[in-house]
Each structure stands twice: as structure tokens, then as C-alpha cells.
Design an enzyme around this catalytic site. Structure first.
Site, short mmCIF file in Angstrom:
data_model
loop_
_atom_site.label_atom_id
_atom_site.label_comp_id
_atom_site.label_asym_id
_atom_site.label_seq_id
_atom_site.Cartn_x
_atom_site.Cartn_y
_atom_site.Cartn_z
N GLU A 166 30.04 -5.53 -3.98
CA GLU A 166 31.46 -5.31 -3.18
C GLU A 166 31.90 -5.86 -4.22
O GLU A 166 32.00 -7.49 -4.52
CB GLU A 166 31.06 -6.16 -1.81
CG GLU A 166 30.37 -5.53 -0.43
CD GLU A 166 31.05 -4.97 0.44
OE1 GLU A 166 32.63 -5.22 0.18
OE2 GLU A 166 30.93 -4.05 0.63
N CYS A 219 39.32 -10.96 -2.41
CA CYS A 219 39.39 -9.89 -3.47
C CYS A 219 39.54 -9.03 -2.53
O CYS A 219 40.03 -8.15 -3.52
CB CYS A 219 37.76 -9.70 -3.61
SG CYS A 219 37.10 -9.48 -0.93
#
Lengths: 495, 488
Positions: free
Chosen positions: B222, B257
Site C-alpha cells: 500500500e 496517502c
């Protein structure tokens, strides 16, 4: 050296052209994908005789084997993809909680971009085109690198594919390890590799440089566990299926072929006797003349297999067959009884027509035997015993497990085909092929009309309480809090 | 007490290797596979989060200066939801999935069985250190694995809290925490895992994948990227700006993110957009945002230096239209907007991960798609528009982990959506059932009867058998009949 650089630059140019073609959006269209799949169908139908010839030349395969394992299987897969394409492309709606008013969510598959498919030599047409079906159905541009160890098939693909498919978006690049290495260091959006674990490690290491996702279809030692069967009908069927799965699929050079057999001591001699009878029926007195056994792909593998039998303890365990002919690269279907477990034939994937039988005290011991070795691509168990069935499923791990047959899982479009641990990562076949070459993109659409005013700073306890309620989908709580009828709760206890 | 031991004995290769061996033994014993174990561990995580919410809030305040509401919402509540969802669905997820079989494999029945992978390693990040450590753990446990968690050392208070709490609430024969930095992570990465789940940046992502390659270990990465926001005219600008603001500065002060990294809008709309953003920012954070309690601080001086460097680059320093203030003692940078930054500036060439929001302007909004697609695929991409055609064009042509139309970041909270990247922004996905799947092996199981064999399957091969085979695989009943009766 200059030639090297030129060749590299040429390759890079070709790839850049393909990326341009992908960026133009052509391969995304459903019509393009359909046309490519139909092109594959035409290729398989119109070039059937050529494919038979190439497979016979590269591997000594009889057309029946070639059709069963490669052409026929591919036709089935293309039709399955054509049938499912529209549905697969449309994605899935995602369920949202009621609180998400005026919001929709969906998973939309999109192609990854420019993908690399590297295939192996044992089913050179099948293992090249089966992944290609998925890559094209998913809307990608594809480079296919067939195995140089099956040169006739590699040439056939290099000639036929530009004729039947879109040659700006689908290319075949032929060559050996050098070309393979160069290709691996380019930037791809996905690499799909079928082959050995040794090369598989190289593939994923190269992919790591670009964070490229990979599917690795590797191998392993697939065992066939044969329980002591009481019915002679069942015994015959089991033996036929095991021997068929070992010797009549590319002469044992198959990742999901039976590698070795596990059987109880008390059943082993009856089993071997039955095997000998069935072997004679399948392959006759002279298997080489029977045309029903493929040959070994090349001298290197022939010598490798021959050396497996050099160990005198292994040689003395041969109970059937054993003859070899170097000139015709032919090895007779061979059965061995309890060769030493430390011998190479019991440590490495055999990938050839040698079948060791390992005897155990009880059939349940096969679980530990299998678990003490790397996870295989498939486990085959021949039994009618329910408790044994359940144990095998829950206590062993493999890509797939099949009861009372072998290899047929390859034909099932609804089952994921892939390995685990040393036998690989990722899967394909059917819709799994489409998914493996797609990115599942999450898409959420919101309206401007509804917002919870407490979404925004500045923060206070009131807003905190409202958030607690919304996260619990506690609609009543929200209403009460907004109306000022519920006290804010700052307790650190559970809610 | 465990903490003291750790200080004395370095966690090296040998320690890592024996840790893995221990967990493999635990996994082999079958403990983690039962529904009861998985359920009890998930309930443990839930209780742990409930009973220690204030400790979690305190740790996050210490590590990140995170406002309480963000900690409660984005870390504790989301983790709770994850646990509850898994508990609700677990039985269903664990059941084998029956599948249809076809003529070519008749007679048979088949199913797909989910089995745990074995012993998995989860390496988490510093920006949502509680959530990003435990959310993957929820998936790993639900799928029946033994787990080693390595929290980020850049959020040390949370790391220590996790080590303490997991030790108290979870089954430590199968769930462990290893604290530490590069040496400890390297020792862990040398081992053979059945899966590695990493949250962080692309540079370390490559290191993780290369280490995994040696053992043929599958990974979920990720990562991040520059998540763009395309803003069209003809929309409710105030609502759009609020959503952008809360998705950026309201998320760990931009250190997230999926926070909006930069905006693309038309030259015409840009001035108005900037005005509305300024107004809303002031409403949220006041005239002195450096003093606001509702903003996380910059995590450490390394990142503070990195961000001020982006801000002070010659090419962009004059493009600041709002904010720009910073306080090195507090490690705080005020919400900052930059207008018309050059495409080749530093700030446009790395993931910002901070409270700076550059705005790129174009003549026509359609140009924005080319800009986005010319860069690395981001983790998320957003568009604010009421234009149906533009929406469809965006959804169908912009490639990113996830897309949101008319909002930012909300897709994170939808359990039914896979959360993950593509290309540089990552490999694999999780959340909801996708977490369970990420930590499972989907094993194909086929049951055949001893009946129903056809001689055509076996050698000796003949042309007759070939004809019949063609008919069977072609699936046409007529063809089969013809072949059986000798005509083709």
C-alpha cells in the site's frame, strides 16, 4: 556490442510504440477485445494442422493429446471469455450503508496497460495463448515471449499472431534467456510467467524494480495418494487415471502431472500389478512405437532424467520400464518402488515419465509426508473414505486438490488455477484470467446535496458524538444529537 | 518488562529466525484456524480499542499532535468498524464457495476453499500508526494466520502502546509485535514469510518486494502517489472546497496517502477557487492556523525540512497565495496554497505528504486528464464537476487506485470497496472481505466420482478418439453424438 545496443534500442522503440497504442485507448474498447478473441478462434481453427505438426516436431505429441490439452482447451476458454466479456467489463456495484445518502459505489475493472507473458515449453501453444486470452479480454497490449525450447511452436506463434491479431498491440518476441533477461528489465504493467521456481525468483526480483505485479505459475512435486480401495472397478479407474495423468500428458513433463504416488504398504504390490496390466493396455508392448507417449523435449532434459536413474539404489527400484533411447529422446514409461527418499528423483520435480511409488504404513501418514515438503501445485487423492477426504482438504495446502482424478481441474473455467508457496502466486482461467490482468478500480460518486455539517472543523464534543453515531450507523442517535436531545458521551468505554 | 528485554537484546537475524520458527510451530498446531480463535482475537482487538481509547489518543497526540477527533474517528472508530464487520461476516467468509462445473469435467462437484497462508508479516506506517497497524491485522486474523506486526518507529509512542496492548489482549503464541527501525526490519525481511503486507513509500516498497522475491513470498504494497483533484466550474464551490480541505488538512494535516496532493483547474476558475479556499480555511482553522488545535503537526524534523525545502524552492516561493508560515519549534507549517507552480518544480515531482496545496491551471479542463495520466498512477484521484460527460471521461480514463466524484477520501470508509493502488501506488488491496482474501489462499477443490470415464481419455490415441474429443470440448451435443456414432 554495437549490435547489442541497437537491438536493445529497437526493442525499446517497439515497446514505446505499443504503449502509445495502448494510450490511444484502442484496446479498451469492447469491440477490439472481441475481435482479438475471435481472431484467436480463427487462428486455432485455421492453423490446426500446422499446430499439430509443430507440437509433434517439438515434443512428439499425438494430435489427440495436442487437441485435448492445447487446441481444444483454448477454444473452450476463448468461447468462455467471449460469453462473459460484457459482464466482466461492467464491474460490480458495491453495497453502501444507508447513511451514505445519495452516494453510489462501484468496482470498475480497467486494463493494466502493457503486459508481458512468458510461457514454457511443455504446452507451448496452450500456455502461451491461455494467458493471452485473459490479457486481451481485459483490454491490455501484450508482448508474448514463447519458450525457445519449443522452437517450431515459437515460430508458428510469431508468424500467425500478427496475421490474426492487432499487430500494433500484440507482439511476439522470440528468443532465449538473453532476450528474456532484457525483457524482464523493462517496465511492464504486469508480468505473467509460467515456468520453474528458479526463473520465477528472477522474474519477481526484476519486477520489484518497477513495482510490477506478477503471476507466477510454477511447479512442484504433485503427489497422487491412492487409498486402499476395495472395489476392483474403483481400483482400475484409479490406476487408469493416475497412469494417464502421469504418462499421457507430455510424457510427464507437466506442472500438474502426477509426480509420485503414495500408497499403503499392504496395497502396494496389488497396485503395481494392476499398473503393469494397464500400462500394457495403454502403451502396448513397445511404447515407443505406440505413438502415445510424447518424447523428452531436448537432450539436456533427457540427460537430466537419465541421471536420476544412475544411482544404483534408484535403478534397482525400477519395477517396470526403464529403457531409454538418446537418439530419439525417448524414455519408456517407468515405475519405481520405494526409491531412497534422499535421491534426486524424490527431491526435485521429476518432469518426465518416471513414476516413483512410495509406501507408507497408514495412508494418513501421507499428510505428514506431503506437509514436510514444499507446497505443490496440486494434490490428487483417490479414496472413498470421508474422514480422509476431510483431513486432506483441511490439513494439506496446495494450489488445488482433486479427489479421484487428476489434471481435470485445468479444464474448469470456474476454478482458480494457480499455486501457493513454491508452486507460485496468483491464478488464472475463466474470469480469474480477466481479473489477473485487470486493476479493480474503486469508484465513488457523491452528490453535492448532502453533507453532514459536522464533517468540518472546528471540532468539538458535539461533533465527536455525531461522528460516533454515524460510524455506528446509529441513525436515531444522530437525530437525537442534532436535536440536542442526546448528551454527548466522552466515556472511553465501549459504545 | 518486555520492553526492557528488548533494549538489552538486539533483534537480529537469529532472533527473527527463531521468532518465525516459533510462530510456524504455533500455526502448525492448528490453533489459529478455528472460528473460535479468530473470533476471540477480533473481540480482543475491539475490547482493546474500547478500553484504551484515551491511551491511543494520547499516543497519537505525542507522535503526531493529532487532534482528538481525528484520532477517535480515523483511527479508533475505523478500526472498531473493521473488527465489527469482520466479526459479522466471518462465518460467511470462512465457508467454501461452491462453483459450477461443466461438461468437460462431468461428473464432478467443485468448490473454492479459503485457507490461511500461514505466518505473515505486517509492516505499518507512521501517519495513521494505530489504524494502519491493526487494520491489516484484522484481515490476517480473520483469515486464520499467525502474525508478526512491525509498527513504524517514526511513531514511537504508538509503537510502544501497540507492543504493550497486543501483548496483553492477544494470543501471544500466534500474534507478536517487533519494535524497531531499519536493522530490525531488515532482519525480519530476511525470513521466509507466507505473505508480507507493507504500508509506506515506493522506495521501501521495492526493498520489501525484492526481499520477498527470494522466498517467492506474495506481497501487498500500500504505497502512495500524487492524488490530484480536478475542479470544474458550475459547481457549488463552497461545498467542494470544504470537502477538499477536510480531506487534506483534516487528515493528519495532509500527511495521508489519499489526501489531495494538488489541484488542477481552469485559469478562469482559479482566482475564485483560491478565494473560497481561503475563506473556508479561515473558518476552520482561524486567522492563526499555527495555533489551531485542530491540525496535526509535522511528524518530525526530517519531514519538516523536506517540506520547507519544497516551499522555499526558487521556482515556487513566490507562488504562495495563502499561508506559508512555519514554526520549527512546534514542527508546524500553516495550511499553504500555491498557485501556478511550474510542472518541473520539486513540489510537483514528489508526493507532498504535508499541508501544502499547489494549484495547476489549464486552459481547458480536458487537459487535466493528460497531465494526470502522464505521471505515475496515484492511489486516488478526485474530480468536482456536474458535467456528466466530464465525469464519465474521468472515470473511464483516469487510472488510479480509487476514484471519487465530488468528494475526496471517503472511499476509504466503504468496506465493500477494495482499497489499494496500481502501478507505483501499490500492489493488491484490502478492507472488508478484501482483507480476508488478501491473507487467504483460495484452494480449488474438485470431487470426482469413479464413474463416468470415457475411453477417449486414455492412450492408445486414435483418430476416432480425436474426433470425439473435439466434439466434447466444443460443447455441442450434436457433435458429440455424431462423433460417438463414427461420423464427423
Amino acid at each position: 556490442m554495437e549490435e547489442e545496443t541497437e537491438a536493445l534500442e529497437e526493442m525499446e522503440r517497439e515497446l514505446e510504440e505499443m504503449r502509445e497504442c495502448y494510450r490511444s485507448g484502442r484496446t479498451m474498447e469492447a469491440s477490439w477485445r472481441k475481435s482479438q478473441l475471435k481472431g484467436l478462434l480463427r487462428l486455432l481453427r485455421e492453423r490446426e494442422e500446422e499446430i499439430f505438426r509443430a507440437l509433434h516436431q517439438d515434443l512428439g505429441k499425438h494430435p489427440a493429446e495436442a487437441y485435448r490439452d492445447e487446441i481444444g482447451s483454448l477454444i473452450k476458454s476463448v468461447n468462455y471469455a467471449l460469453d462473459g466479456l460484457k459482464r466482466w467489463m461492467s464491474g460490480n456495484k458495491a453495497k453502501l450503508p444507508r447513511i451514505a445518502l445519495l452516494t453510489t459505489a462501484k468496482i470498475l475493472p480497467e486494463p493494466l496497460g502493457l503486459v508481458l507473458v512468458i510461457s514454457s515449453w511443455n504446452f507451448p501453444i496452450g500456455l502461451s495463448l491461455e494467458p493471452l486470452i485473459g490479457a486481451l479480454a481485459a483490454g491490455n497490449a501484450v508482448v508474448l515471449k514463447p519458450s525457445e525450447l519449443a522452437p517450431e511452436c515459437s515460430s508458428l506463434l510469431a508468424n500467425a499472431i500478427p496475421y490474426y491479431l492487432d499487430d500494433k498491440a500484440v507482439k511476439v518476441i522470440q528468443g532465449g534467456p538473453g532476450i528474456g533477461e532484457r525483457l524482464l528489465h523493462k517496465k511492464w504493467d504486469k508480468i505473467f510467467f509460467t515456468g520453474s521456481a528458479r526463473i520465477g525468483r528472477k522474474v519477481i526480483a526484476a519486477a520489484a524494480e518497477h513495482l510490477t505485479p506478477v503471476t507466477l505459475e510454477l511447479g512442484g512435486k504433485c503427489p497422487a495418494v491412492i487409498d486402499t480401495l476395495s472395489s476392483s472397478f474403483d481400483r482400475k479407474v484409479a490406476v487408469q487415471r493416475v497412469l494417464g495423468a502421469k504418462f499421457s500428458f507430455s510424457a510427464g513433463q507437466a506442472c500438474i502431472g502426477v509426480d509420485y504416488v503414495l500408497v499403503e504398504k499392504k496395497f502396494s504390490s496389488a497396485l503395481v500389478e494392476l499398473m503393469k496390466v494397464v500400462m500394457k493396455k495403454m502403451f502396448g508392448e513397445s511404447p515407443r512405437e505406440s505413438q502415445s507417449v510424447a518424447r523428452i523435449v531436448n537432450k539436456h532434459h533427457f540427460l537430466r532424467l537419465r541421471s536420476l536413474l544412475l544411482d544404483p539404489l534408484v535403478k534397482s527400484s525400477i519395477v517396470y520400464g526403464g529403457s531409454m533411447d538418446e537418439e530419439s529422446l525417448f524414455i519408456e514409461p517407468t515405475i519405481l518402488m520405494d526409491p531412497p527418499l534422499q535421491a534426486a528423483i524424490m527431491m526435485d520435480e521429476i518432469f518426465g515419465p518416471l513414476l516413483p511409488i512410495v509406501t507408507l504404513n497408514k495412508i494418513e501418514d501421507s499428510i505428514e509426508f506431503i506437509n514436510s515438503r514444499p507446497k505443490p501445485l496440486a494434490i490428487y487423492v483417490f479414496t472413498k473414505d470421508e474422514p480422509l477426504r476431510r483431513s486432506m482438504v483441511s490439513k494439506t495446502s496446495s494450489g488445488s486438490i482433486v479427489f479421484n482424478d487428476a489434471i481435470i481441474q485445468y479444464l474448469a473455467d470456474t476454478l482458480p488455477f494457480g499455486g501457493i508457496g513454491e508452486s507460485g502466486m496468483g491464478r488464472y482461467h475463466g474470469k480469474f484470467s480477466f481479473d489477473t490482468f485487470s486493476h479493480q478500480k474503486a469508484v465513488v460518486r457523491r452528490s453535492f446535496l448532502v453533507d453532514f455539517w459536522f464533517r468540518f472543523p472546528p471540532w468539538n464534543d458535539h461533533k465527536l458524538q455525531l461522528f460516533r453515531s454515524s460510524y455506528h450507523y446509529d441513525y436515531l442517535g444522530i437525530v437525537l444529537t442534532v436535536l440536542g436531545l442526546k448528551r454527548t458521551n466522552r466515556a472511553s468505554k465501549g459504545i | 518488562m518486555a520492553g526492557e528485554d528488548k533494549k538489552q537484546q538486539p533483534f537480529d537475524s537469529k532472533a527473527a529466525s527463531s521468532l518465525v520458527a516459533e510462530l510456524r510451530g504455533a500455526f502448525a498446531s492448528g490453533t489459529t484456524r478455528s472460528y473460535q480463535w479468530r473470533e476471540s482475537q477480533l473481540r480482543g482487538l475491539l475490547r482493546m480499542t474500547d478500553e484504551h481509547e484515551q491511551d491511543i489518543v494520547a499516543a497519537l497526540r505525542s507522535d503526531l499532535g493529532k487532534p482528538e477527533l481525528e484520532s477517535v474517528l480515523y483511527e479508533a472508530a475505523m478500526l472498531r468498524n473493521s473488527c465489527k464487520f469482520a466479526l459479522k461476516e466471518l462465518q460467511r467468509w470462512m465457508m467454501p464457495e461452491k462453483v459450477k462445473t461443466s461438461l468437460t469435467t462431468f461428473p464432478s462437484s467443485a468448490e473454492i476453499v479459503s485457507e490461511p497462508l500461514g505466518v505473515v508479516l505486517i509492516i505499518s506506517a507512521w501517519n495513521y500508526p494505530y489504524l494502519l497497524s491493526l487494520d491489516p491485522v484484522v484481515g490476517a486474523i480473520a483469515a486464520g494466520n499467525a502474525v508478526v506486526l512491525k509498527p513504524s518507529e517514526i511513531a514511537p509512542a504508538t509503537s510502544a502502546l501497540l507492543a504493550k496492548l497486543l501483548g496483553e489482549y492477544m494470543d501471544s503464541s500466534s500474534i507478536r509485535v517487533v519494535e524497531g527501525a531499519v536493522p530490525e526490519t531488515t532482519a525480519l525481511l530476511e525470513q521466509k514469510w507466507d505473505k508480507i503486507f507493507y504500508t509506506g513509500n515506493g522506495r521501501v516498497g521495492r526493498i520489501v518486494m525484492a526481499a520477498a522475491a527470494k522466498h517467492l513470498t506474495p506481497v501487498v504494497l500500500e504505497l502512495g502517489g500524487k492524488s490530484p483533484v480536478v475542479v470544474d466550474s458550475g459547481i457549488n464551490l463552497q461545498i467542494a472546497c470544504r470537502r477538499i480541505i477536510v480531506g487534506k488538512w483534516g487528515n493528519n494535516n495532509g500527511q495521508a496517502c489519499i489526501a489531495s496532493d494538488y489541484i488542477i483547474t481552469t485559469k478562469d476558475l482559479a482566482p475564485k477557487l483560491v478565494d473560497v479556499l481561503k475563506n473556508e480555511l479561515e473558518t476552520f482553522y482561524g486567522k492563526n492556523p499555527l495555533e489551531s488545535k485542530d491540525l496535526s503537526r509535522i511528524v518530525n524534523s526530517d519531514h519538516f525540512t523536506r517540506l520547507t525545502k519544497l516551499l522555499d524552492e526558487d521556482k515556487v516561493s513566490k507562488k504562495v497565495v495563502y499561508g506559508g508560515e512555519r514554526d520549527p519549534t512546534k514542527l508546524q507549517i500553516a495550511p499553504t496554497i500555491l498557485l501556478d507552480v511550474p510542472r518541473d518544480s520539486l513540489i510537483m515531482n514528489e508526493e507532498i505528504f504535508g499541508p501544502l496545496l499547489p494549484i495547476l491551471t489549464v486552459d481547458k479542463l480536458e487537459e487535466s486528464f493528460d497531465i494526470i495520466n502522464s505521471g505515475a498512477k496515484p492511489l486516488a484521484a478526485y474530480i468536482f464537476t456536474n458535467d456528466k460527460k466530464l465525469k464519465e471521461h474521468f472515470v473511464n480514463n483516469v487510472s488510479a487506485g480509487g476514484l471519487v466524484v465530488n468528494d475526496t477520501t471517503v472511499h476509504l470508509a466503504v468496506h465493500a470497496l477494495p482499497f489499494g493502488g496500481v502501478g507505483e501506488s501499490g500492489i493488491g488491496a484490502y478492507h472488508g472481505k478484501f482483507s480476508f482474501d488478501a491473507f487467504s489462499h483460495k484452494k480449488a477443490v474438485v470431487y470426482r466420482s469413479f464413474m463416468g470415464d470415457a475411453a477417449i481419455r486414455y492412450p492408445p490415441y486414435t483418430n476416432g478418439k480425436l474426433r470425439l474429443m473435439k466434439a466434447l470440448l466444443g460443447g455441442s451435443i450434436l457433435g458429440i453424438l455424431r462423433a460417438l456414432f463414427g461420423r464427423s
